[in-house]
Write a protein that holds these residues in place. Structure first.
Motif, PDB file in Angstrom:
ATOM      1  N   THR A  25       4.677   8.420  -7.316  1.00 40.45           N
ATOM      2  CA  THR A  25       6.090   8.527  -7.697  1.00 40.45           C
ATOM      3  C   THR A  25       6.720   7.149  -7.860  1.00 40.45           C
ATOM      4  N   LEU A  26       6.229   6.182  -7.101  1.00 43.93           N
ATOM      5  CA  LEU A  26       6.805   4.840  -7.105  1.00 43.93           C
ATOM      6  C   LEU A  26       6.501   4.048  -8.365  1.00 43.93           C
ATOM      7  N   TYR A  27       5.474   4.465  -9.116  1.00 47.56           N
ATOM      8  CA  TYR A  27       5.138   3.718 -10.332  1.00 47.56           C
ATOM      9  C   TYR A  27       4.889   4.633 -11.528  1.00 47.56           C
ATOM     10  N   LEU A  28       5.421   5.836 -11.455  1.00 45.29           N
ATOM     11  CA  LEU A  28       5.207   6.817 -12.520  1.00 45.29           C
ATOM     12  C   LEU A  28       5.676   6.304 -13.874  1.00 45.29           C
ATOM     13  N   THR A  29       6.833   5.646 -13.910  1.00 45.97           N
ATOM     14  CA  THR A  29       7.374   5.137 -15.178  1.00 45.97           C
ATOM     15  C   THR A  29       6.932   3.707 -15.469  1.00 45.97           C
ATOM     16  N   LYS A  30       6.297   3.061 -14.487  1.00 44.08           N
ATOM     17  CA  LYS A  30       5.815   1.685 -14.681  1.00 44.08           C
ATOM     18  C   LYS A  30       4.404   1.550 -14.118  1.00 44.08           C
ATOM     19  N   PRO A  31       3.428   2.168 -14.779  1.00 45.00           N
ATOM     20  CA  PRO A  31       2.058   2.161 -14.256  1.00 45.00           C
ATOM     21  C   PRO A  31       1.461   0.776 -14.069  1.00 45.00           C
ATOM     22  N   VAL A  32       2.019  -0.212 -14.777  1.00 41.52           N
ATOM     23  CA  VAL A  32       1.486  -1.567 -14.677  1.00 41.52           C
ATOM     24  C   VAL A  32       1.639  -2.140 -13.266  1.00 41.52           C
ATOM     25  N   VAL A  33       2.601  -1.613 -12.491  1.00 43.33           N
ATOM     26  CA  VAL A  33       2.831  -2.129 -11.136  1.00 43.33           C
ATOM     27  C   VAL A  33       2.114  -1.298 -10.066  1.00 43.33           C
ATOM     28  N   ALA A  34       1.293  -0.347 -10.487  1.00 43.45           N
ATOM     29  CA  ALA A  34       0.640   0.564  -9.543  1.00 43.45           C
ATOM     30  C   ALA A  34      -0.134  -0.171  -8.460  1.00 43.45           C
ATOM     31  N   ARG A  35      -0.965  -1.114  -8.854  1.00 45.18           N
ATOM     32  CA  ARG A  35      -1.802  -1.822  -7.888  1.00 45.18           C
ATOM     33  C   ARG A  35      -0.965  -2.639  -6.907  1.00 45.18           C
ATOM     34  N   SER A  36       0.081  -3.303  -7.410  1.00 48.99           N
ATOM     35  CA  SER A  36       0.909  -4.132  -6.531  1.00 48.99           C
ATOM     36  C   SER A  36       1.698  -3.284  -5.537  1.00 48.99           C
ATOM     37  N   VAL A  37       2.120  -2.081  -5.952  1.00 49.71           N
ATOM     38  CA  VAL A  37       2.834  -1.177  -5.048  1.00 49.71           C
ATOM     39  C   VAL A  37       1.921  -0.752  -3.905  1.00 49.71           C
ATOM     40  N   VAL A  38       0.689  -0.356  -4.243  1.00 48.97           N
ATOM     41  CA  VAL A  38      -0.270   0.061  -3.223  1.00 48.97           C
ATOM     42  C   VAL A  38      -0.610  -1.096  -2.301  1.00 48.97           C
ATOM     43  N   MET A  39      -0.756  -2.300  -2.859  1.00 45.74           N
ATOM     44  CA  MET A  39      -1.068  -3.474  -2.037  1.00 45.74           C
ATOM     45  C   MET A  39       0.066  -3.790  -1.070  1.00 45.74           C
ATOM     46  N   ASN A  40       1.310  -3.685  -1.537  1.00 48.32           N
ATOM     47  CA  ASN A  40       2.466  -3.947  -0.663  1.00 48.32           C
ATOM     48  C   ASN A  40       2.520  -2.953   0.494  1.00 48.32           C
ATOM     49  N   LEU A  41       2.281  -1.687   0.191  1.00 49.87           N
ATOM     50  CA  LEU A  41       2.263  -0.673   1.242  1.00 49.87           C
ATOM     51  C   LEU A  41       1.111  -0.907   2.204  1.00 49.87           C
ATOM     52  N   LYS A  42      -0.034  -1.289   1.660  1.00 44.41           N
ATOM     53  CA  LYS A  42      -1.220  -1.544   2.473  1.00 44.41           C
ATOM     54  C   LYS A  42      -0.969  -2.676   3.464  1.00 44.41           C
ATOM     55  N   ARG A  43      -0.339  -3.755   2.997  1.00 43.43           N
ATOM     56  CA  ARG A  43      -0.065  -4.898   3.888  1.00 43.43           C
ATOM     57  C   ARG A  43       0.788  -4.480   5.082  1.00 43.43           C
ATOM     58  N   VAL A  44       1.774  -3.637   4.818  1.00 41.42           N
ATOM     59  CA  VAL A  44       2.681  -3.206   5.885  1.00 41.42           C
ATOM     60  C   VAL A  44       2.000  -2.203   6.818  1.00 41.42           C
ATOM     61  N   LEU A  45       1.428  -1.161   6.244  1.00 38.87           N
ATOM     62  CA  LEU A  45       0.838  -0.091   7.046  1.00 38.87           C
ATOM     63  C   LEU A  45      -0.361  -0.592   7.848  1.00 38.87           C
ATOM     64  N   SER A  46      -1.289  -1.227   7.182  1.00 36.71           N
ATOM     65  CA  SER A  46      -2.472  -1.750   7.869  1.00 36.71           C
ATOM     66  C   SER A  46      -2.099  -2.856   8.835  1.00 36.71           C
ATOM     67  N   GLY A  47      -1.169  -3.697   8.412  1.00 39.62           N
ATOM     68  CA  GLY A  47      -0.737  -4.818   9.258  1.00 39.62           C
ATOM     69  C   GLY A  47      -0.097  -4.369  10.555  1.00 39.62           C
ATOM     70  N   LEU A  48       0.544  -3.205  10.539  1.00 38.91           N
ATOM     71  CA  LEU A  48       1.194  -2.678  11.740  1.00 38.91           C
ATOM     72  C   LEU A  48       0.308  -1.674  12.486  1.00 38.91           C
ATOM     73  N   GLY A  49      -0.980  -1.636  12.085  1.00 49.48           N
ATOM     74  CA  GLY A  49      -1.948  -0.812  12.826  1.00 49.48           C
ATOM     75  C   GLY A  49      -1.952   0.656  12.495  1.00 49.48           C
ATOM     76  N   VAL A  50      -1.427   1.003  11.312  1.00 53.16           N
ATOM     77  CA  VAL A  50      -1.356   2.409  10.916  1.00 53.16           C
ATOM     78  C   VAL A  50      -2.520   2.764   9.987  1.00 53.16           C
ATOM     79  N   THR A  51      -3.211   3.839  10.293  1.00 55.38           N
ATOM     80  CA  THR A  51      -4.266   4.363   9.423  1.00 55.38           C
ATOM     81  C   THR A  51      -3.609   5.408   8.526  1.00 55.38           C
ATOM     82  N   SER A  52      -3.636   5.169   7.212  1.00 56.16           N
ATOM     83  CA  SER A  52      -2.743   5.910   6.322  1.00 56.16           C
ATOM     84  C   SER A  52      -3.436   6.641   5.189  1.00 56.16           C
ATOM     85  N   ILE A  53      -2.753   7.690   4.739  1.00 54.28           N
ATOM     86  CA  ILE A  53      -3.156   8.437   3.554  1.00 54.28           C
ATOM     87  C   ILE A  53      -2.048   8.321   2.519  1.00 54.28           C
TER      88      ILE A  53
END
Length: 276
Positions: free
Chosen positions: A140-168
């Motif tokens: 949903t976060l990149y539906l209209t701008k697919p070019v940013v898909a990878r950067s959105v996932v990377m930003n979420l990954k840095r936060v979630l993984s960095g804070l010790g969360v195992t995420s889906i």
């Protein structure tokens, strides 16, 4: 090397993953409509709550009230865990509009602002001490701008993984699309689980396959699964094969099944601890 794993708690899934998801991994759960992605992510969180692991759920496509109702249909009443401060639903759907939304504790005022979303996620993780997380759906976060898909996932990954969360991260694809829901997302995620609902010879078949999972061996076959009134059940001891346009569900060799069961058993009684 000792790998600390997080059990999904979904019957049959931990056998396929040879014990569970490696801790701090961010897993892309990809599939078309009606495949059971949301149920899978919520079942994963519920199992954690039942075993003392706090969690967060980021609602991008449904009202938090509806999320609670849907989970309750499976017997997963998260409200008591919200009151204990162990579980939080992040409202990234309403933008704070509506009377019900005003009662939500964690609200993203502008759901299109990824940075604002990340700030609210950080707050919820720190308040709950979350060890498990689900974002539904990240596409949903990149539906209209697919070019940013990878950067959105990377930003979420840095936060979630960095804070010790195992995420889906739930990722939507069209019914006929064979990708994972955005350019480059498959490289940004630590793991990919693909869920499918396909028609063969006039019948619909549910199946899933683990495309990748960093930090662990995993089974590489396509397994059938069902959605029951208690959630998802994966048949790790069976495989879905296609021949001549027809689908066949066949049992796996006993040796293969035993190997998966033995691997999963290593973490069976050490919830949240390092496997032996």
């Amino acid at each position: 090397m000792i790998v600390k794993r997080v059990k999904t708690g979904i019957p049959g899934m931990d056998e396929i993953l040879y014990g569970g998801i490696p801790e701090r991994n961010v897993v892309l759960l990809s599939g078309g409509p009606g495949t059971g992605k949301t149920i899978f992510s919520q079942q994963y969180l519920w199992y954690g709550l039942q075993h003392g692991e706090p969690g967060i759920y980021v609602a991008l496509e449904e009202h938090p009230v509806q999320v609670r109702r849907n989970m309750l249909q499976f017997g997963w009443d998260v409200r008591k865990y919200e009151k204990k401060g162990m579980f939080a639903i992040i409202d990234a759907f309403t933008g704070g509009i509506g009377e019900a939304a005003k009662r939500e504790k964690y609200v993203v005022r502008d759901p299109t602002d990824v940075h604002m979303l990340i700030d609210v996620i950080k707050e919820a993780i720190r308040d709950t001490g979350a060890k498990r997380g689900a974002v539904d759906s990240v596409s949903t976060l990149y539906l209209t701008k697919p070019v940013v898909a990878r950067s959105v996932v990377m930003n979420l990954k840095r936060v979630l993984s960095g804070l010790g969360v195992t995420s889906i991260l739930v990722s939507q694809v069209s019914a006929t699309e064979r990708g994972f829901g955005g350019p480059g997302v498959e490289h940004a995620a630590d793991g990919i689980i693909r869920m499918d609902l396909d028609e063969y010879d006039g019948e619909l078949y549910r199946s899933l396959i683990v495309w990748k999972m960093r930090g662990t061996k995993h089974d590489m076959r396509r397994h059938p699964f069902d959605i029951t009134d208690k959630g998802i059940i994966v048949y790790y001891d069976k495989v879905l094969r296609i021949r001549g346009g027809r689908a066949y569900i066949e049992p796996l060799p006993e040796k293969v099944v035993k190997e998966m069961e033995e691997a999963a058993k290593k973490t069976e009684d050490v919830f949240g601890e390092e496997e032996e």
